[in-house]
Write an enzyme that holds these catalytic residues in place. Structure first.
Site, PDB file in Angstrom:
ATOM      1  N   PHE A   1      -0.228  46.823  11.297  1.00  8.04           N
ATOM      2  CA  PHE A   1       0.949  46.972  10.368  1.00  8.04           C
ATOM      3  C   PHE A   1       0.464  46.672   9.094  1.00  8.04           C
ATOM      4  O   PHE A   1       0.398  45.449   9.080  1.00  8.04           O
ATOM      5  CB  PHE A   1       2.114  46.497  11.117  1.00  8.04           C
ATOM      6  CG  PHE A   1       3.365  47.023  10.351  1.00  8.04           C
ATOM      7  CD1 PHE A   1       4.164  47.980  10.594  1.00  8.04           C
ATOM      8  CD2 PHE A   1       3.951  46.123   9.466  1.00  8.04           C
ATOM      9  CE1 PHE A   1       5.126  48.597   9.779  1.00  8.04           C
ATOM     10  CE2 PHE A   1       5.071  46.450   8.585  1.00  8.04           C
ATOM     11  CZ  PHE A   1       5.480  47.801   8.980  1.00  8.04           C
TER      12      PHE A   1
ATOM     13  N   ASP B   1      -0.280  57.739  10.583  1.00  6.52           N
ATOM     14  CA  ASP B   1      -0.462  56.555  11.718  1.00  6.52           C
ATOM     15  C   ASP B   1      -0.620  57.626  12.983  1.00  6.52           C
ATOM     16  O   ASP B   1      -1.747  57.847  13.544  1.00  6.52           O
ATOM     17  CB  ASP B   1       0.904  55.915  11.692  1.00  6.52           C
ATOM     18  CG  ASP B   1       0.999  54.522  12.941  1.00  6.52           C
ATOM     19  OD1 ASP B   1      -0.277  54.248  13.098  1.00  6.52           O
ATOM     20  OD2 ASP B   1       2.042  54.200  13.086  1.00  6.52           O
TER      21      ASP B   1
ATOM     22  N   GLU C   1       1.344  61.814   1.584  1.00  7.05           N
ATOM     23  CA  GLU C   1       1.818  61.005   2.510  1.00  7.05           C
ATOM     24  C   GLU C   1       1.220  59.518   2.042  1.00  7.05           C
ATOM     25  O   GLU C   1       0.059  59.412   1.516  1.00  7.05           O
ATOM     26  CB  GLU C   1       1.370  61.229   4.072  1.00  7.05           C
ATOM     27  CG  GLU C   1       2.433  61.802   4.893  1.00  7.05           C
ATOM     28  CD  GLU C   1       3.635  60.932   4.948  1.00  7.05           C
ATOM     29  OE1 GLU C   1       3.827  59.917   4.539  1.00  7.05           O
ATOM     30  OE2 GLU C   1       4.354  61.375   6.064  1.00  7.05           O
TER      31      GLU C   1
HETATM   32  P1  IMP Z   1       3.422  58.681  11.862  1.00 11.94           P
HETATM   33  O1  IMP Z   1       3.169  57.868  12.877  1.00 11.94           O
HETATM   34  O2  IMP Z   1       1.879  59.109  11.451  1.00 11.94           O
HETATM   35  O3  IMP Z   1       4.211  60.018  12.074  1.00 11.94           O
HETATM   36  O4  IMP Z   1       3.800  57.889  10.486  1.00 11.94           O
HETATM   37  C1  IMP Z   1       4.939  58.064  10.047  1.00 11.94           C
HETATM   38  C2  IMP Z   1       5.402  57.105   8.938  1.00 11.94           C
HETATM   39  O5  IMP Z   1       5.574  55.833   9.601  1.00 11.94           O
HETATM   40  C3  IMP Z   1       4.378  57.028   7.711  1.00 11.94           C
HETATM   41  O6  IMP Z   1       4.706  58.056   6.724  1.00 11.94           O
HETATM   42  C4  IMP Z   1       4.952  55.634   7.293  1.00 11.94           C
HETATM   43  O7  IMP Z   1       6.091  55.895   6.242  1.00 11.94           O
HETATM   44  C5  IMP Z   1       5.167  54.984   8.210  1.00 11.94           C
HETATM   45  N1  IMP Z   1       4.156  54.047   8.847  1.00 11.94           N
HETATM   46  C6  IMP Z   1       3.037  54.358   9.570  1.00 11.94           C
HETATM   47  N2  IMP Z   1       2.442  53.156   9.741  1.00 11.94           N
HETATM   48  C7  IMP Z   1       2.949  52.163   8.825  1.00 11.94           C
HETATM   49  C8  IMP Z   1       2.875  50.797   8.570  1.00 11.94           C
HETATM   50  O8  IMP Z   1       1.612  50.077   8.828  1.00 11.94           O
HETATM   51  N3  IMP Z   1       3.529  50.172   7.664  1.00 11.94           N
HETATM   52  C9  IMP Z   1       4.441  50.619   7.103  1.00 11.94           C
HETATM   53  N4  IMP Z   1       5.010  51.925   7.554  1.00 11.94           N
HETATM   54  C10 IMP Z   1       4.143  52.614   8.185  1.00 11.94           C
HETATM   55 MG    MG Z   2       6.036  57.792   4.986  1.00 10.88          MG
END
Ligand code: IMP
Ligand code: MG
Length: 179
Positions: A155, A106, A102
Site C-alpha cells: 500500500f 491495483d 488513473e
Molecule cells: P483497482 O483495485 O485496480 O480497482 O484500484 C482502484 C483504486 O484504488 C485506484 O484507482 C486507487 O485510487 C486505489 N488504490 C489502489 N491501490 C492503492 C494504494 O496502494 N494506495 C492508495 N490507493 C490505492
Molecule cells: Mg483512483
C-alpha cells in the site's frame, strides 16, 4: 529517506518527485507518438489521478480535450470490489478515442469496469494510462496501455494517492512500513 505518519500508519519514501516526473515524460512521449491525429478525450479518474493528470497533460502536445469522472471502491487500505460512481461524464463520447487517466491499477477492477462502461457508451477506442501498476495484485487479464512505474503489492500514499483521505498532497510517493 523520509519517514512519515498518517493517522495510525507509518510510511517511508519509495519514489521521489523527480523519478515520478521522469516516468511521466516517457508516458507522455508514447501518447504523443501513438495518438497523433486522433483528437483524444482524456478522462481523469478522480480523486487519486488529479496530480498525475495535471503533470501528464502539461506534456501532451496533441489536440485534445480533458474531462473528469469520479468513482470510489477503496476503504482504508484495501479495495471493496464495489463501485460508487460519484461524478459522470457529460461529453458525447461516441466514436472517440478515450484515454483514461488513473493513479494506480491495483486489482484491475476499476479499469475493467470503466472500459466496459465507455465501450457501452459507443467509444471507438479506450486506452488506459496509469502512473502506477501493481502487476501482482491485478486479478484481471488486462494490462494498462501506458504505465509509468511497476510496483509490488504494498500500500502506498502520496502524489494524489490517499490513506483514508490523507496524504494526497505529498509530492513524493511513500510505502507502508508498519502493517
Ligand atoms: P483497482 O483495485 O485496480 O480497482 O484500484 C482502484 C483504486 O484504488 C485506484 O484507482 C486507487 O485510487 C486505489 N488504490 C489502489 N491501490 C492503492 C494504494 O496502494 N494506495 C492508495 N490507493 C490505492
Ligand atoms: Mg483512483
Amino acid at each position: 529517506m523520509d519517514v512519515i505518519q498518517i493517522q495510525d500508519k507509518t510510511f517511508e519514501t519509495l519514489i521521489t518527485e523527480s523519478e515520478i516526473l521522469s516516468a511521466i515524460d516517457v508516458v507522455a512521449e508514447k501518447i504523443n507518438n501513438e495518438l497523433d491525429g486522433k483528437r483524444p478525450l482524456f478522462v481523469c479518474v478522480l480523486n487519486g489521478a488529479f496530480m498525475f493528470a495535471a503533470d501528464l497533460m502539461r506534456r501532451v502536445k496533441l489536440e485534445c480535450e480533458i474531462s473528469f469522472l469520479k468513482v470510489a471502491s477503496y476503504e482504508g487500505t484495501s479495495s471493496t470490489g464495489r463501485f460508487k460512481q460519484l461524478i459522470g461524464l457529460n461529453e458525447d463520447v461516441k466514436g472517440r478515442t478515450v484515454v483514461l487517466i488513473e493513479d494506480i491499477v491495483d486489482t484491475g477492477e476499476t479499469m475493467v469496469m470503466l472500459k466496459k462502461q465507455l465501450y457501452d457508451m459507443g467509444v471507438a477506442d479506450v486506452r488506459m494510462a496509469t502512473l502506477l501498476f501493481k502487476p501482482e495484485s491485478c486479478r484481471k487479464d488486462v494490462t494498462p496501455d501506458y504505465v509509468g512505474i511497476n510496483l509490488p503489492k504494498d500500500f502506498i500514499v502520496g502524489y494524489g494517492l490517499d490513506y483514508n483521505g490523507y496524504g494526497r498532497n505529498l509530492t513524493d510517493i511513500y510505502t507502508l512500513i508498519n502493517k
